[in-house]
Design a protein around this motif. Structure first.
Motif, PDB file in Angstrom:
ATOM      1  N   LEU A 109      -8.270  11.117   0.759  1.00 42.24           N
ATOM      2  CA  LEU A 109      -9.176  10.149   0.152  1.00 42.24           C
ATOM      3  C   LEU A 109      -8.478   9.298  -0.904  1.00 42.24           C
ATOM      4  CD1 LEU A 109     -12.170   9.328   0.393  1.00 42.24           C
ATOM      5  CD2 LEU A 109     -12.691  10.933  -1.460  1.00 42.24           C
ATOM      6  N   GLU A 110      -7.276   9.716  -1.282  1.00 41.64           N
ATOM      7  CA  GLU A 110      -6.523   8.939  -2.271  1.00 41.64           C
ATOM      8  C   GLU A 110      -5.935   7.660  -1.668  1.00 41.64           C
ATOM      9  OE1 GLU A 110      -3.684  11.641  -0.169  1.00 41.64           O
ATOM     10  OE2 GLU A 110      -5.681  11.855  -1.070  1.00 41.64           O
ATOM     11  N   ALA A 111      -5.941   7.541  -0.344  1.00 42.61           N
ATOM     12  CA  ALA A 111      -5.414   6.330   0.300  1.00 42.61           C
ATOM     13  C   ALA A 111      -6.204   5.104  -0.149  1.00 42.61           C
ATOM     14  CB  ALA A 111      -5.454   6.481   1.809  1.00 42.61           C
ATOM     15  N   GLN A 169     -16.949  14.313  -2.944  1.00 42.44           N
ATOM     16  CA  GLN A 169     -15.868  15.294  -3.022  1.00 42.44           C
ATOM     17  C   GLN A 169     -14.544  14.552  -3.209  1.00 42.44           C
ATOM     18  OE1 GLN A 169     -16.149  18.487   0.008  1.00 42.44           O
ATOM     19  NE2 GLN A 169     -18.153  17.635   0.570  1.00 42.44           N
ATOM     20  N   PRO A 170     -14.305  13.988  -4.396  1.00 37.13           N
ATOM     21  CA  PRO A 170     -13.139  13.111  -4.615  1.00 37.13           C
ATOM     22  C   PRO A 170     -11.792  13.809  -4.427  1.00 37.13           C
ATOM     23  CG  PRO A 170     -14.255  13.621  -6.689  1.00 37.13           C
ATOM     24  CD  PRO A 170     -15.150  14.098  -5.599  1.00 37.13           C
ATOM     25  N   GLY A 171     -11.783  15.137  -4.395  1.00 36.08           N
ATOM     26  CA  GLY A 171     -10.531  15.846  -4.171  1.00 36.08           C
ATOM     27  C   GLY A 171     -10.165  15.986  -2.705  1.00 36.08           C
ATOM     28  N   MET A 195     -11.281   6.930  -9.166  1.00 32.42           N
ATOM     29  CA  MET A 195     -11.047   6.655  -7.751  1.00 32.42           C
ATOM     30  C   MET A 195     -10.123   5.444  -7.610  1.00 32.42           C
ATOM     31  SD  MET A 195     -14.701   7.227  -5.843  1.00 32.42           S
ATOM     32  CE  MET A 195     -15.510   8.842  -5.870  1.00 32.42           C
ATOM     33  N   PRO A 196      -9.313   5.430  -6.546  1.00 36.87           N
ATOM     34  CA  PRO A 196      -8.424   4.281  -6.354  1.00 36.87           C
ATOM     35  C   PRO A 196      -9.206   3.024  -6.002  1.00 36.87           C
ATOM     36  CG  PRO A 196      -8.401   5.704  -4.416  1.00 36.87           C
ATOM     37  CD  PRO A 196      -9.183   6.436  -5.479  1.00 36.87           C
ATOM     38  N   THR A 197      -8.589   1.865  -6.244  1.00 37.08           N
ATOM     39  CA  THR A 197      -9.165   0.599  -5.803  1.00 37.08           C
ATOM     40  C   THR A 197      -8.759   0.388  -4.351  1.00 37.08           C
ATOM     41  OG1 THR A 197      -9.046  -0.320  -8.032  1.00 37.08           O
ATOM     42  CG2 THR A 197      -9.251  -1.879  -6.205  1.00 37.08           C
ATOM     43  N   ARG A 198      -9.730   0.358  -3.464  1.00 34.21           N
ATOM     44  CA  ARG A 198      -9.407   0.307  -2.039  1.00 34.21           C
ATOM     45  C   ARG A 198      -9.586  -1.103  -1.494  1.00 34.21           C
ATOM     46  NH1 ARG A 198     -12.690   5.010  -2.347  1.00 34.21           N
ATOM     47  NH2 ARG A 198     -11.421   6.903  -2.412  1.00 34.21           N
ATOM     48  N   TYR A 199      -8.999  -1.341  -0.328  1.00 30.69           N
ATOM     49  CA  TYR A 199      -9.072  -2.641   0.333  1.00 30.69           C
ATOM     50  C   TYR A 199      -9.098  -2.423   1.842  1.00 30.69           C
ATOM     51  CZ  TYR A 199      -4.041  -1.759   0.722  1.00 30.69           C
ATOM     52  OH  TYR A 199      -2.816  -1.177   0.985  1.00 30.69           O
TER      53      TYR A 199
END
Length: 356
Positions: free
Chosen positions: A64-66, A58-60, A1-5
């Motif tokens: 959600l990649e934002a 549901q990581p796909g 998963m991306p690192t989010r902020y």
């Protein structure tokens, strides 16, 4: 998963951004239970935090990649959703607890016999206390001549990096959460005592609570799970009726009846009322409309605050008569309306017009 902020809401369109418990043009993904929000159907949930947790399973999911996450206001449900996106592994490990926190924070509902109920209450009380002491109470931004979508960013910035410690070790936040926690627990004891009587009318979605004194919402609404209207009958013929927040949002778990305008009920109560006060009500699009005897007009902050923190005036109408009138009003008007999921405001207004 991306690192989010987290980003303030005004920065929504400056980069691909997930919007939580809010709506906004240009969102990569919306995860909100607001009526009409563009939340993908498989992710719909009673709370916005619940929609986030479904998305994490549901990581796909497209969008959600934002990496950026935002919300246009601060409340507990939205905060939990934002925090979960920034801390996905920890969020999924504590998923059930976070769902309880979001539900208690938004709908003020919890089953006090649930194993994690106390932990959820501690977290909610911690968030409430830190929000009020360090910033401002809910709906208090206008009094500071600030916009909520701008001012609330400061709450997120302070609370997001500190929440995990209290989530995993509540004792670290005891000084903050204990005063409200103790007040709510005293209310729970009152609700569970012989002095309190609870009656439900499931077909019209109404709960009647007869108890001596006004109590915190977290105390009162535990007895109202599965219903959407509450009539509280306090000693001294003090009363309040309220549409719960459950009919302002889109619930996924069950259908609901639409909110109805209360003009006719108010007129009837004013016919019966012989005190100097008059019955008044808030519009159906308010987040938690109240029907009550008039006094000094309540601010939005006061309406959102607990019933034991605002004046509730004595009526000349006996409690049995008031209950009879309220039940008869809704029984008659809901007789030809079926519960539904995903009401629109246009549909709610149309149902109200037809029910007159």
């Amino acid at each position: 998963m991306p690192t989010r902020y987290f980003v303030p809401f005004q920065q929504l369109r400056q980069q691909p951004t997930i919007v939580v418990d809010s709506t906004g043009l240009g969102a990569s993904l919306t995860l909100a239970h607001w009526r009409g929000a563009a939340t993908p159907e498989p992710l719909r949930d009673d709370t916005s935090a619940g929609a986030v947790l479904r998305a994490l399973h549901q990581p796909g999911t497209v969008g959600l990649e934002a990496e950026a996450v935002t919300a246009n206001h601060f409340d507990i449900d939205g905060f939990v959703g934002v925090w979960a996106l920034l801390n996905p592994e920890l969020a999924l490990r504590h998923e059930h607890l976070l769902r309880l926190v979001a539900t208690l924070g938004d709908f003020r509902e919890i089953d006090w016999y649930a194993p994690l109920a106390d932990h959820a209450l501690q977290l909610v009380c911690w968030l409430n206390a830190e929000e009020k002491v360090r910033f401002y109470a809910p709906f208090g931004a206008p009094a500071r001549r600030r916009r909520e979508d701008e001012a609330s960013a400061e709450k997120f910035a302070w609370l997001l990096p500190r929440f995990a410690a209290v989530l995993e070790t509540p004792e670290t936040g005891r000084a903050a959460w204990e005063p409200e926690y103790a007040r709510v627990k005293r209310g729970v004891a009152a609700m569970q005592s012989a002095a309190t009587i609870v009656r439900q009318y499931p077909k019209i979605g109404l709960t009647i609570i007869r108890t001596p004194e006004p109590l915190p919402y977290y105390t009162l609404f535990g007895a109202t799970i599965g219903t959407d209207m509450v009539l509280c009958l306090y000693a001294g013929q003090r009363y309040e009726f309220e549409y719960k927040y459950t009919t302002w949002v889109d619930l996924e778990s069950r259908p609901t009846l639409p909110r109805l305008p209360l003009d006719a009920l108010t007129a009837r109560l004013n016919q019966l009322e012989t005190s100097i006060r008059r019955w008044t009500f808030d519009g159906i699009t308010d987040t938690g409309p109240l029907l009550r005897l008039s006094g000094k007009s309540l601010t939005k902050v006061q309406r959102y605050a607990d019933p034991d923190q605002r004046p509730i005036h004595a009526s000349s109408i006996p409690p049995e008569k008031l209950e009879e009138e309220v039940v008869a009003f809704f029984r008659a008007r809901y007789a030809r309306i079926q519960p539904e999921r995903y009401w629109t405001w246009a549909g709610i207004r149309a149902a109200g017009a037809e029910a007159v």
